[in-house]
Design a protein around this motif. Sequence first.
Motif, short mmCIF file in Angstrom:
data_model
loop_
_atom_site.label_atom_id
_atom_site.label_comp_id
_atom_site.label_asym_id
_atom_site.label_seq_id
_atom_site.Cartn_x
_atom_site.Cartn_y
_atom_site.Cartn_z
N LEU A 1 0.82 -1.20 0.00
CA LEU A 1 0.00 0.00 0.00
C LEU A 1 0.86 1.25 0.00
N ALA A 2 1.91 1.25 0.83
CA ALA A 2 2.76 2.44 0.92
C ALA A 2 3.46 2.72 -0.40
N VAL A 3 3.95 1.66 -1.05
CA VAL A 3 4.60 1.84 -2.35
C VAL A 3 3.61 2.40 -3.37
N ALA A 4 2.41 1.82 -3.39
CA ALA A 4 1.38 2.30 -4.32
C ALA A 4 1.04 3.76 -4.04
N SER A 5 0.97 4.12 -2.77
CA SER A 5 0.64 5.49 -2.39
C SER A 5 1.70 6.46 -2.88
N ALA A 6 2.96 6.04 -2.77
CA ALA A 6 4.05 6.91 -3.22
C ALA A 6 3.97 7.14 -4.71
N ILE A 7 3.70 6.08 -5.46
CA ILE A 7 3.58 6.20 -6.92
C ILE A 7 2.44 7.13 -7.28
N LEU A 8 1.29 6.94 -6.61
CA LEU A 8 0.12 7.78 -6.89
C LEU A 8 0.41 9.23 -6.57
N ALA A 9 1.10 9.45 -5.45
CA ALA A 9 1.43 10.83 -5.08
C ALA A 9 2.27 11.51 -6.15
N LEU A 10 3.25 10.80 -6.66
CA LEU A 10 4.11 11.38 -7.69
C LEU A 10 3.35 11.66 -8.97
N VAL A 11 2.39 10.78 -9.30
CA VAL A 11 1.66 10.91 -10.56
C VAL A 11 0.66 12.06 -10.53
N ILE A 12 -0.06 12.22 -9.41
CA ILE A 12 -1.22 13.11 -9.45
C ILE A 12 -1.12 14.37 -8.61
N THR A 13 -0.12 14.50 -7.74
CA THR A 13 -0.11 15.72 -6.92
C THR A 13 0.22 16.95 -7.72
N GLY A 14 1.05 16.84 -8.75
CA GLY A 14 1.33 18.00 -9.59
C GLY A 14 2.01 19.12 -8.83
N CYS A 15 2.95 18.79 -7.98
CA CYS A 15 3.60 19.80 -7.16
C CYS A 15 4.46 20.73 -8.02
N VAL A 16 4.54 22.00 -7.61
CA VAL A 16 5.44 22.94 -8.26
C VAL A 16 6.88 22.54 -7.99
N ARG A 17 7.16 22.14 -6.76
CA ARG A 17 8.45 21.57 -6.43
C ARG A 17 8.21 20.42 -5.46
N PRO A 18 9.13 19.45 -5.37
CA PRO A 18 8.89 18.30 -4.51
C PRO A 18 8.58 18.74 -3.08
N GLY A 19 7.55 18.13 -2.50
CA GLY A 19 7.21 18.41 -1.13
C GLY A 19 6.34 19.64 -0.93
N THR A 20 5.93 20.33 -1.98
CA THR A 20 5.10 21.52 -1.85
C THR A 20 3.68 21.19 -2.28
N PRO A 21 2.73 21.07 -1.35
CA PRO A 21 1.36 20.75 -1.73
C PRO A 21 0.68 21.94 -2.42
N GLN A 22 -0.09 21.65 -3.44
CA GLN A 22 -0.83 22.69 -4.16
C GLN A 22 -2.33 22.60 -3.95
N GLY A 23 -2.80 21.41 -3.61
CA GLY A 23 -4.23 21.22 -3.39
C GLY A 23 -5.00 21.13 -4.70
N TRP A 24 -6.19 20.53 -4.62
CA TRP A 24 -7.11 20.53 -5.76
C TRP A 24 -8.54 20.60 -5.23
N SER A 25 -8.79 21.65 -4.50
CA SER A 25 -10.10 21.85 -3.89
C SER A 25 -11.22 21.83 -4.92
N GLY A 26 -12.30 21.18 -4.55
CA GLY A 26 -13.52 21.29 -5.33
C GLY A 26 -14.24 22.59 -5.01
N VAL A 27 -15.32 22.83 -5.72
CA VAL A 27 -16.12 24.05 -5.57
C VAL A 27 -17.43 23.71 -4.88
N ALA A 28 -17.75 24.42 -3.81
CA ALA A 28 -19.06 24.30 -3.16
C ALA A 28 -19.91 25.49 -3.56
N ILE A 29 -21.18 25.26 -3.84
CA ILE A 29 -22.07 26.31 -4.35
C ILE A 29 -23.27 26.46 -3.43
N GLN A 30 -23.59 27.71 -3.11
CA GLN A 30 -24.84 28.01 -2.42
C GLN A 30 -25.35 29.35 -2.91
#
Length: 383
Positions: free
Chosen positions: A20-49
Amino acid sequence: MNTTIGTTTLNSGRPSLLKLAVASAILALVITGCVRPGTPQGWSGVAIQDDQLYVGTQDRDVRALNLETGETVWRFSLQGEEEADRAVYGTPAISDGAVYVGGYDGMLYAINLANGDDLWDATIGDGSAIVGGAAVGGGLVFVGSSDGTLYAYGAEDGVFQWRFETGNSIWATPAVANGRVYFGSMDQKVYALDFDGQLIWEFATGGAVTAQPLVKDGRVYIGSFSSDFFALDAETGNVIWKFPDANNWYWSRAVTNGDVLFVGTTDGNLYALDSNSGRSLWVTSTTGSIVGSPTLVGDRVAVASTDGRVRLVRQEDGQDETQCNVGAAIRAPLSAQGDFLFFRADDRSIRALEINVNGNPDEVWVHRSDQDEPVPRDWTRSC
């Protein structure tokens, strides 16, 4: 061995969790899209009211925007001790005049919906990163942490109520329905708790669970890193059916029109499944990974991909595709109101598309969170 998503550490010392940990690391590298390693950018969804939307930006704040124009109504700066960790991955939750946001900085925020004032905030557990969003129900706000624990706080006053520990990090947003809270964990299980934090049932999926459950008509629909998608009995956790034919992991929540479930996977495919039997009705493909949830607009289902495109196809058969290429990866879920789509892309933009009767999207406005004037007067429309 330690692996990270942004700055969160997963301890994989237990042999049963090594894979699981190995898979998690691979997924993190593929989809986080960091500007630089270790810098979270987030991908917040939109809430509407009503006439406003609420979203976490890549510029370390939460914003309320006018739904029609994209103009800023208010801005709330995240408060975490480490500035680099001030990011939002989950979709804000709205309830009783407040917007609740889980921060990658390890803090849970309750923000005044009208003016952006801080109603209360709390450091969750040991301050480990929050990757999923919050959920509200029964006077409580629920949020999972990378420390492997689901926390419940008083929604009105932010007073800690209880915690429930799992076997690994919780990156999933909980779902609240019928007096229960349902959520998945990286320990490969789905849990159902009552509002007192007592376990009702747990179900082992065979893979990590990061998707928010969809709870509807007495069933819990959820996908796993096992590449399986399940329909579970909401009362007992027993399997009603399983769809085993995806080629990769389910990261996001499914949506439904009542008869058909629509769910994307990191293999880039959007699957349409019969909600009663789990039978595959059709599949449409993208050229990237699908990380965010799709949404429904009229008779179409809209889905975004890391290939930078929003695609719309008929719910009935997955045909007659139209698309908008925004030129930047989209990992955030899509949100819809009426004939309009709203979402955040990885180029620091929040966007609005109007979907015409023929299914063609037209870009209505773009809000760029890193600009002094976020809504440009003139811009080159993506579609």
